[in-house]
Structures are given as structure tokens and as C-alpha cells.
Write an enzyme that holds these catalytic residues in place. Structure first.
Site, PDB file in Angstrom:
ATOM      1  N   GLU A  66     -62.503  15.208   3.208  1.00 48.76           N
ATOM      2  CA  GLU A  66     -62.832  16.614   3.396  1.00 48.76           C
ATOM      3  C   GLU A  66     -64.189  16.938   2.768  1.00 48.76           C
ATOM      4  OE1 GLU A  66     -60.715  20.927   2.591  1.00 48.76           O
ATOM      5  OE2 GLU A  66     -60.871  19.498   0.936  1.00 48.76           O
ATOM      6  N   TRP A  88     -56.538  21.120   7.625  1.00 46.15           N
ATOM      7  CA  TRP A  88     -57.118  22.355   8.156  1.00 46.15           C
ATOM      8  C   TRP A  88     -56.506  22.776   9.494  1.00 46.15           C
ATOM      9  CZ3 TRP A  88     -60.255  25.998   6.175  1.00 46.15           C
ATOM     10  CH2 TRP A  88     -60.923  25.707   4.987  1.00 46.15           C
ATOM     11  N   TYR A 130     -66.978  26.454   4.577  1.00 47.35           N
ATOM     12  CA  TYR A 130     -67.722  25.803   3.497  1.00 47.35           C
ATOM     13  C   TYR A 130     -68.993  25.069   3.918  1.00 47.35           C
ATOM     14  CZ  TYR A 130     -63.446  26.677   0.845  1.00 47.35           C
ATOM     15  OH  TYR A 130     -62.384  27.281   0.234  1.00 47.35           O
ATOM     16  N   CYS A 192     -62.293  29.684  -0.950  1.00 40.51           N
ATOM     17  CA  CYS A 192     -61.525  29.838  -2.195  1.00 40.51           C
ATOM     18  C   CYS A 192     -62.329  29.261  -3.355  1.00 40.51           C
ATOM     19  CB  CYS A 192     -60.171  29.148  -2.076  1.00 40.51           C
ATOM     20  SG  CYS A 192     -59.098  29.877  -0.821  1.00 40.51           S
ATOM     21  N   ARG A 212     -62.010  31.790  -6.521  1.00 35.28           N
ATOM     22  CA  ARG A 212     -61.529  33.179  -6.487  1.00 35.28           C
ATOM     23  C   ARG A 212     -60.029  33.252  -6.298  1.00 35.28           C
ATOM     24  NH1 ARG A 212     -59.623  34.735  -1.585  1.00 35.28           N
ATOM     25  NH2 ARG A 212     -60.194  33.331   0.112  1.00 35.28           N
ATOM     26  N   ASP A 215     -54.140  28.317  -5.090  1.00 39.84           N
ATOM     27  CA  ASP A 215     -52.744  27.927  -4.915  1.00 39.84           C
ATOM     28  C   ASP A 215     -52.508  26.754  -5.871  1.00 39.84           C
ATOM     29  OD1 ASP A 215     -50.359  26.773  -4.126  1.00 39.84           O
ATOM     30  OD2 ASP A 215     -50.868  26.652  -2.005  1.00 39.84           O
TER      31      ASP A 215
END
Length: 310
Positions: A66, A88, A130, A192, A212, A215
Site C-alpha cells: 500500500e 481498499w 493519499y 486519516c 485525525r 481505528d
């Protein structure tokens, strides 16, 4: 004499704190969470140390693939699925089902993405997530009369970062930022892990990652490894030693339907000190391949599965 604390103890302590003291929140997914606001952990990367969780197996090659995908600037899941990376798929699959009314299975959807470039182009793109922001942040030039034209090539934050780390190590502006306000509504999921700030001191490279939303049960394990990997890659090509990953979380949460995961993981004791080896120094940060990474001395306990909230 008590043994030194294991690097994973701080993670388990935060998990326990959230599960026992966190505020129950209604969230975007409708699942609900227990959450705290504001948390920090520090992980040494010296001597090839890497913050892989040992209380459950983390599929680090998936996280590494990733990260390499981010660095290409690609935002379509097809290259990931071609490498059997499925992390994803949930977002475009959910959009496809909503917009077409189809009850297609994930396996069939992924097969169509891999098998058809046309289908992938229409249904596999995540928007400017991203990688798009990291290496192709939109840039505009004035064309007169108050009008602006989007330039063909955007701002490559990663290349600018490498140049800055090499040539101006004392700068306080070594930053990669993913939170492009103008494009958030076009993203399948706003970033995130949004802000990375790097710091060089005495030839040692460290990074603060601000996340921010985290999980903690599922995402953190990948986020921590990926950030550590990015630091190692940058240190490698810039000629520095790796220092610390300082992780900061805003809304740090556990999903209410993850009770089995949480209780099982909290019952386990961390052990071992895995190492991340970089097997070569490429000419560019963009030239790394999955074969360049090796993890040794990693003997985690068994994987713990849990549903992803979309």
C-alpha cells in the site's frame, strides 16, 4: 528487577483505556465507537526496530505494498488487487452496489476490476486520496483576468521533502500533508493519517505522524508499520539513521462490534522484537520494490479478524 516494558504495552494500555473509559459515540458508519480524543505513542526505530504488533499477526507486506502504491500517486485499486491487496475494495464496492443496485460479491467485483481496465477506470478509482496529494497536489497558474488554469503536473511533496531533508536538514518544514480541503468531497475516504512531519538531529531522522481518526483495533497496526517503513525508506535514500516514530491520534476509537477482537487481544502478552531490513539503497525514494524489504524475528500470535466499518 522488573523487565523493561515492551514497545507494544503502550498500545494495549491505550486499547484498555478506550474500552473501559472511552465515550460512546455515534459515528459516520452507524456502527458506533468508544473513543478518546488525543493520544500519543513513541516507537524507537533504532537498530532496525519496527513497531509490528505481536499480540496478533500483522500482514506487513500488505501495508508495504500500500505504501509503495501511495508513492506512485495512483488512486485506483486495480494495481493493489493485482497484488491481491484488498484493503481498499470496500469503498468502491459500496459505491458500485449503491449506484447500480447490484448485490455483486466482493470476489466478483474484484475480478472485474482486475480483468477489465475499462471497468476499473469507472468503478475502481478512489478519488484524490493519499498518493494523489503526496506526489501530485493540484497546482494552478494565473492566465489573466482573474482566471487560473490547472497545471498538468501538480506539486510533488515527496520529492520536495527528500530534497529538503538532504539539503536543509535543520528546516522545520519537512512535512507531507494529505488534507487538501478543496478535494475532500471527491475522496472515497478523507485521509486519516493526514500529516507527517520529519526532523533531523545529529544524522538521525524521526517523524511525528498526526492521525485525525484512528481505528485502533484494525487500522493502527498498518498505520504504524507504514509510517515506520516510510521513515526507513527516507533515511535510507537521504543517508540518515532512523530515530523515532512519534504517533499522535485525534479521535482514537474502537468499534462497538469489535468486542471479541479487543477482549482477545487484551488477554495476550506481547513478546519479541522484530526487525525491518532494507536490502538495498535505490537511487530514488520511488524506486523501492516489495522485494527490498524483509522482516525478521517476527513471531506474532494468531490473527484476530474483525469487520471493517465503511
Amino acid at each position: 528487577m522488573e523487565p523493561a516494558p515492551h514497545y507494544e504495552d503502550q498500545y494495549l494500555a491505550l486499547m484498555r483505556r478506550i474500552w473501559t473509559e472511552g465515550t460512546v459515540q455515534r459515528d459516520r458508519t452507524g456502527v458506533g465507537t468508544r473513543a478518546v480524543f488525543g493520544a500519543m505513542m513513541r516507537f524507537s526505530l533504532a537498530d532496525d526496530a519496527v513497531p509490528l504488533l505481536t499480540t496478533k499477526r500483522v500482514y506487513w507486506k500488505t501495508a508495504a505494498r500500500e505504501m509503495l502504491w501511495f508513492l506512485t500517486g495512483n488512486t485506483n485499486i486495480r494495481p493493489l488487487l493485482q497484488q491481491k491487496v484488498r484493503i481498499w475494495t470496500d469503498w468502491p464496492l459500496d459505491r458500485y452496489r449503491r449506484e447500480t443496485g447490484s448485490d455483486i460479491t466482493q470476489d466478483d467485483f474484484e475480478a472485474q476490476i482486475v480483468g477489465s481496465a475499462e471497468f476499473a477506470e469507472k468503478w475502481g478509482d478512489l478519488g484524490p486520496v493519499y498518493g494523489a496529494q503526496w506526489v501530485n497536489w493540484p497546482n494552478y497558474q494565473p492566465v489573466g483576468e482573474g482566471l487560473f488554469q490547472k497545471m498538468e503536473k501538480g506539486i510533488d511533496q515527496v520529492s520536495l521533502l527528500v530534497e529538503s531533508l538532504k539539503n536543509n536538514p535543520g528546516s522545520r518544514r519537512h512535512i507531507i500533508e494529505g488534507w487538501n480541503v478543496a478535494e475532500l468531497d471527491r475522496m472515497a475516504l478523507p485521509p486519516c493519517h493526514k500529516t507527517y512531519q520529519f526532523h533531523v538531529a545529529d544524522g538521525v531522522l524521526s517523524c511525528i505522524l498526526f492521525q485525525r481518526s484512528c481505528d485502533l483495533g484494525l487500522g493502527f497496526a498498518f498505520n504504524a508499520f507504514s509510517a515506520a517503513l516510510l521513515i526507513r525508506m527516507l533515511a535510507n535514500v537521504c543517508g540518515y539513521q532512523p530515530g523515532e516514530l512519534i504517533w499522535q491520534g485525534g479521535d482514537v476509537h474502537l468499534y462497538l462490534n469489535h468486542s471479541d477482537l479487543v477482549e482477545e487481544q487484551l488477554s495476550r502478552t506481547p513478546s519479541g522484537n522484530p526487525k525491518l531490513k532494507l536490502l538495498r539503497t535505490p537511487q530514488s525514494i520511488f524506486d523501492f520494490a516489495i522485494e527490498d524489504f524483509e522482516v525478521v524475528d517476527y513471531t506474532p500470535q494468531s490473527h484476530i479478524s474483525a469487520p471493517v466499518a465503511v
